[in-house]
Scaffold this active site. Structure first.
Site, short mmCIF file in Angstrom:
data_model
loop_
_atom_site.label_atom_id
_atom_site.label_comp_id
_atom_site.label_asym_id
_atom_site.label_seq_id
_atom_site.Cartn_x
_atom_site.Cartn_y
_atom_site.Cartn_z
CE LYS A 1 55.05 -41.72 -7.36
NZ LYS A 1 56.41 -42.26 -7.59
CB SER B 1 60.40 -42.60 -7.01
OG SER B 1 60.87 -41.48 -7.72
CB SER C 1 58.59 -38.96 -7.56
OG SER C 1 58.37 -40.32 -7.87
#
Lengths: 109, 491
Positions: free
Chosen positions: B83, B182, B158
């Protein structure tokens, strides 16, 4: 406790505290969102039992500082400080070892 | 290909074993995934940056190590996606924000460094909601990520890029971060497994801070065994993070052991939660049935204050974010937009650099911490946070794990919630509980709605009991409730 104001003027006041410039027309929709979000979180006021407990800042408390702090000296290995040049290079404007920023004091002051 | 399944359908552990046994070279594996990304990611947008050169270099190093008779490491040659709020040395860290334009990470995040030391091959950086603020990966300055199960729908967020990458077969393993769901919510929406470890299990060093008392790094992958393997690599004390717990990393066998004697609590408020789609509820009930049939003792448990979770979360997380994001000021990192003076430069930079949701949250947090309101909002939220944690403590005296839906809905169409922040926040209504209390939680696929969109089953466990959460998840995974098939090109 009074219901807080959340009109566009209040949003602009908060934005100034947060050092964010809002473009014309940006405060109004944010104020509308604020109204809805603060209306939603208002439910926490009804939790009378909350008055009797301590705030929970950190769910898993870190260990005693003595056991978490590194020795007070230059670290080696993965915790070693980055070379200064590399840190400075990440800044948008620099001059040798220094970060360059706009003038803080006005001329003649 | 040996063993039937194509490389991109293998769990990380199985791929590692193929590489370790020299059935396939690490370079072949890396090329296979890089080729898939090059062919297919145009329609998904999982990656913000692919580092083909770096990945091939790592893969060749793995092959050279094995050629020289070196012992294979736990993730030898396994491609991993990261990420883009975690630092990978030499690559930009963008947090999907304009404000970090031009910033290149000076060193690896601890979790990334530990992956590398275990032999993993870093493929690149995945898309996210800006600064991890969102539940759909639509709040990215570089465009949305799409769900491989149905590209007209969001992957969740996210960590949507990491979840989509695993679901699309671009990597068997990815790192995400979980501040309020997330990792778990996108795992649920993409039909994969995601683990949020106990707060402090995994170092946050090199993770760009959002809500520092909530943030935790964890794996997204296909199996509970892979999550355990990844955790065994990335967890453990780190002198670079004072909140990392002084514990050894748990064993890679953490997900083994089955359900014998396990007491499972079904969270009443989560199964009766407002906005829970009937198909999700049915899938969750099927998973509960699997646990019961597998020998677990199942009972209903109440978390009476869990309905306050989102209200508490959006005051605590935004307050912490308003403080953490103060560092993006046009002086130290990335973007600078000149203004009339120093204050003007700050304001112009932050106006131009931050997207709407980030501004909204910074303002909300600034408000919640401001003079006259801090007691009524921030402090109030922290008190209710304690009540929520107390409810969990009480529940865990009676049961070993708490289960329910990860998210109230399946993946929703792009654009559906983007104009309605409160509706978006409610995607995480069941997920935030674990962050507020610092406990571990897993999302494992438990079925699909009639259109084939996956539903996620959440398993929460007491602090440091990832083993219990993963054992329950492994049992649900073994039941195969979610059809494995992906549409067309992703099969």
């Amino acid at each position: 406790m009074p219901l807080p104001p959340h009109g566009p003027d209040e949003v602009r006041r908060i934005a100034a505290l947060a050092r964010i410039r809002l473009a014309p027309g940006e405060a109004e929709p944010l104020a509308r969102d604020f109204g809805r979000i603060l209306g939603y979180v208002d439910r926490l006021r009804a939790r009378d039992e909350a008055d009797a407990v301590e705030p929970l800042v950190h769910a898993v408390p870190p260990a005693e500082p003595a056991s978490t702090l590194r020795p007070d000296g230059p670290a080696v290995g993965p915790a070693a400080p980055l070379p200064l040049a590399q840190v400075i290079a990440a800044a948008p404007d620099h001059d040798g070892r220094l970060l360059r920023v706009p003038r803080v004091l006005e001329e003649g002051r | 290909m040996a063993g039937g399944l194509p490389l991109h359908a293998l769990p990380a552990a199985a791929l590692r074993d193929r590489i370790a046994s020299r059935e396939v070279s690490a370079e072949e594996a890396a090329r296979h995934f890089l080729d898939r990304i090059a062919r297919l990611d145009g329609g998904i947008g999982a990656f913000l940056r692919v580092d083909a050169e770096g990945a091939l270099r790592s893969a060749r190093a793995s092959d050279a190590r094995l050629d020289a008779g070196g012992a294979p490491r736990p993730l030898e040659g396994v491609p991993v996606a990261v990420k883009d709020n975690l630092n990978v040395e030499g690559l930009p860290t963008t947090c999907a924000s304009r404000i970090l334009e031009g910033f290149v990470a000076p060193r690896d995040a601890t979790a990334v460094a530990r992956l590398r030391a275990a032999g993993a091959v870093i493929l690149g950086k995945t898309n996210l909601d800006e600064f991890a603020m969102g539940s759909s990966t639509e709040n990215s300055a570089f465009g949305p990520t799409r769900n491989p199960r149905d590209p007209s729908r969001v992957p969740g967020g996210s960590s949507g890029g990491s979840a989509a990458a695993v679901a699309a077969g671009f990597a068997p393993l990815a790192l995400g971060s979980d501040t309020g769901g997330s990792i778990r919510q996108p795992a649920a929406l993409c039909g994969i497994l995601g683990l949020k470890p106990t707060y402090g299990r995994v170092s946050r060093s090199g993770l760009v801070a959002f809500g520092s008392s909530l943030d935790q790094v964890g794996p997204l992958c296909r199996t509970a065994a892979d999550a355990a393997l990844a955790l065994s690599v990335i967890a453990g004390r780190d002198p670079m993070d004072a909140t990392s717990l002084a514990l050894e990393a748990p064993a890679a066998s953490l997900a083994e052991g089955g359900l014998r004697g396990m007491r499972v609590g079904v969270v009443k408020e989560h199964l009766e939660g407002e906005g829970l789609e009937p198909a999700v509820k049915a899938a969750v009930e099927a998973a509960v049935g699997v646990l019961r049939a597998g020998g677990a003792e199942v009972r209903e448990v109440s978390l009476p204050r869990s309905g306050d979770g989102i209200a508490v979360y959006y005051l605590v997380a935004t307050s912490e974010a308003s403080s953490n994001l103060a560092r993006f000021d046009g002086v130290r990192y990335g973007l600078r937009v000149e203004g009339r003076d120093l204050a003007g430069m700050y304001e112009e930079t932050r106006d131009r650099g931050f997207g709407t949701e980030v501004k909204r949250r910074i303002l909300l947090g600034t408000f919640a911490l401001s003079a006259g309101y801090a007691d009524a909002y921030y402090q109030r939220a922290l008190r209710v946070r304690r009540l929520i944690a107390d409810d969990l403590d009480r529940a865990f005296r009676e049961v070993d794990v708490l289960v329910g839906p990860t998210a109230p809905t399946v993946a929703f169409p792009l654009g559906e919630k983007i104009e309605d922040p409160l509706a978006m926040y409610l995607c995480d209504v069941f997920a935030v509980t674990a962050n507020l209390a610092g406990i571990p939680a897993v999302s494992v696929p438990c079925g699909a709605d009639p259109a084939g969109l996956p539903a996620g089953f959440q398993v929460m466990a007491p602090a440091l009991r990832e083993d219990a959460a993963l054992r329950a998840a492994a049992a649900v995974e073994a039941a195969g409730l979610l059809p494995a098939a992906l549409p067309g090109a992703f099969a």
